[in-house]
Design an enzyme around this catalytic site. Structure first.
Site, short mmCIF file in Angstrom:
data_model
loop_
_atom_site.label_atom_id
_atom_site.label_comp_id
_atom_site.label_asym_id
_atom_site.label_seq_id
_atom_site.Cartn_x
_atom_site.Cartn_y
_atom_site.Cartn_z
CG ASP A 79 0.75 4.20 13.00
OD1 ASP A 79 1.00 3.31 12.18
OD2 ASP A 79 -0.38 4.70 13.14
CG ASP A 104 -1.87 0.30 7.33
OD1 ASP A 104 -2.60 -0.65 7.03
OD2 ASP A 104 -2.16 1.47 7.11
N1 GLY Z 1 -0.90 3.73 7.91
C1 GLY Z 1 -1.95 4.58 7.52
C2 GLY Z 1 -2.08 4.72 6.06
O1 GLY Z 1 -1.41 4.06 5.29
O2 GLY Z 1 -2.87 5.55 5.66
#
Ligand code: GLY
Length: 416
Positions: A120, A185
């Site tokens: 992330d 994601d």
């Molecule tokens: N990237 C984690 C979520 O969208 O919850």
């Protein structure tokens, strides 16, 4: 009627009303933006007072079941969104007060530049430092972004041709194991890699981003272009081991925020590469998303929640209750993306959708009343129902993409 009279007639009954209608439309738009910016300023001012100075441990995220503010430490996935929202307030207002706090909150994240614990880092550093470098560059910002891109690149594997999202972990059911999980994601983290290539002239980050985009395009979508949440890879052969969900209703369902990340992600990859296959992916993912929207354009948290044939393994949570829940965060992400995609795809209807989504999110159904919602902007998002976490709550990233969408709406039509 002679020509002169015809011209006068045309002016009076066609041109003048058209100009008046355009003026009214612009007035309505300006009023809408002003109202939302004033609201965001008031809420964020109070949020700043509530959190105090950045300590590395107090990045606003959501509200708990007792109605209290929940902050996270910087190593969670969401610390970049609050500084990012402060940058959008600076962009929307031009008031240097917002620049000053945005800088302070952004610079508190510098230690993350060497972080390699999960994927992330793009969210964490690009929403903060990326916006900082775009709006008010300072010596050192670019170097921090480059170091962050290097850190993120350490998670790339040539065999799977992807960036590993999470380290080994078990699925929400506590039994399924993932050794090399990649989640949809992750597309969002690639923007920082594209940027690193632009500012260094070194193509290696770009190449990683493109390889990851291609693998995801190949492995993460069903025939109807709905996205799987998690794909687990074998690092010896590079092959897909399994496809599953982590935060959606079931492995074969469509988690709406996952679909939103796909739409935004491939729109951004098209912007950076101009390769038509990514534009096509963004359009197909959007078509599937739009087909599944209720009337107010804010999706259910999962398109298939509660439907027969999609029962989650373990069935450990209340199916009927969840079916009704919306996810404003998914709506905000797609709203922002469609302002951009509409232009690239030459589909004005996508921009119309984006405007309608923005108005829906800004309506009392989703935008909090002043002085409520513990100072977050939007209500009714969903973090992760399978983990019984952040259910029907505000989320800092819903607010971030809402402000980004508001900025894009404001800038619409003005070539910047
Ligand atoms: N990237 C984690 C979520 O969208 O919850």
């Amino acid at each position: 009627m002679n020509l002169r009279n015809f011209k006068l007639f045309f002016l009076a009954f066609a041109v003048v009303p058209l100009i008046a209608a355009c003026r009214n439309k612009q007035k309505e738009k300006d009023g809408f933006i002003k109202d939302n910016v004033e609201f965001a300023i008031a809420q964020t001012d109070k949020m700043l007072q509530a959190v105090g100075e950045p300590t590395g441990k107090n990045y606003p995220r959501t509200i708990n079941n007792k109605g209290e503010l929940v902050n996270t430490g910087m190593y969670d996935w969401t610390p970049g969104f609050f500084p990012g929202s402060l940058w959008y307030l600076y962009e929307l207002t031009g008031d240097t007060k917002w620049k000053d706090v945005a800088e302070k909150w952004t610079e508190s994240l510098e230690p993350l530049k060497t972080f390699t614990g999960h994927h992330d880092l793009g969210f964490m550093m690009y929403c903060s430092y990326g916006n900082a470098d775009r709006l008010a560059p300072k010596p050192g910002y670019k170097e921090i972004l480059i170091e962050s891109a290097n850190s993120l690149s350490t998670r790339f594997n040539e065999k799977t041709r992807t960036i590993k999202s999470w380290n080994y972990r078990k699925a929400w059911n506590g039994t399924t194991e993932w050794f090399y999980p990649v989640i949809i994601d992750n597309m969002m983290n690639l923007e920082m890699l594209f940027y690193a290539s632009k500012i260094t002239g070194d193509k290696k980050y770009y190449d990683i981003a493109v390889k990851h985009s291609d693998s995801t395009l190949k492995n993460h979508f069903r025939e109807d272009f709905s996205a799987y949440h998690v794909v687990d890879y074998d690092t010896i052969t590079g092959k897909v081991l399994s496809r599953a969900t982590c935060q959606g209703f079931s492995d074969n369902s469509t988690w709406s925020r996952g679909q939103a990340w796909a739409i935004y992600g491939y729109t951004m990859v098209y912007r950076e590469t101009k390769d038509a296959k990514y534009l096509d992916a963004a359009i197909k993912a959007t078509e599937l998303y739009l087909k599944n929207l209720p009337e107010d354009l804010v999706p259910l948290w999962d398109f298939n929640a509660g439907e027969a044939g999609y029962l989650p393994e373990g069935k450990s949570y209340a199916v009927k209750f969840q079916k009704k829940l919306r996810d404003a965060s998914a709506a905000a992400i797609v709203c922002s993306a469609l302002f951009e995609l509409g232009e690239y795809a030459n589909r004005p209807e996508y921009v119309d959708y984006a405007v309608k989504m923005l108005y829906s999110l800004a309506s009392p159904a989703y935008r909090a009343a002043s002085d409520s919602n513990i100072d977050f902007l939007l209500m009714h998002s969903v973090g992760s129902i399978p983990h019984k976490s952040e259910i029907d709550k505000p989320l800092v990233y819903a607010d971030y993409y809402f402000l980004e969408a508001l900025t894009r709406y404001k800038n619409l039509g003005s070539k910047k």
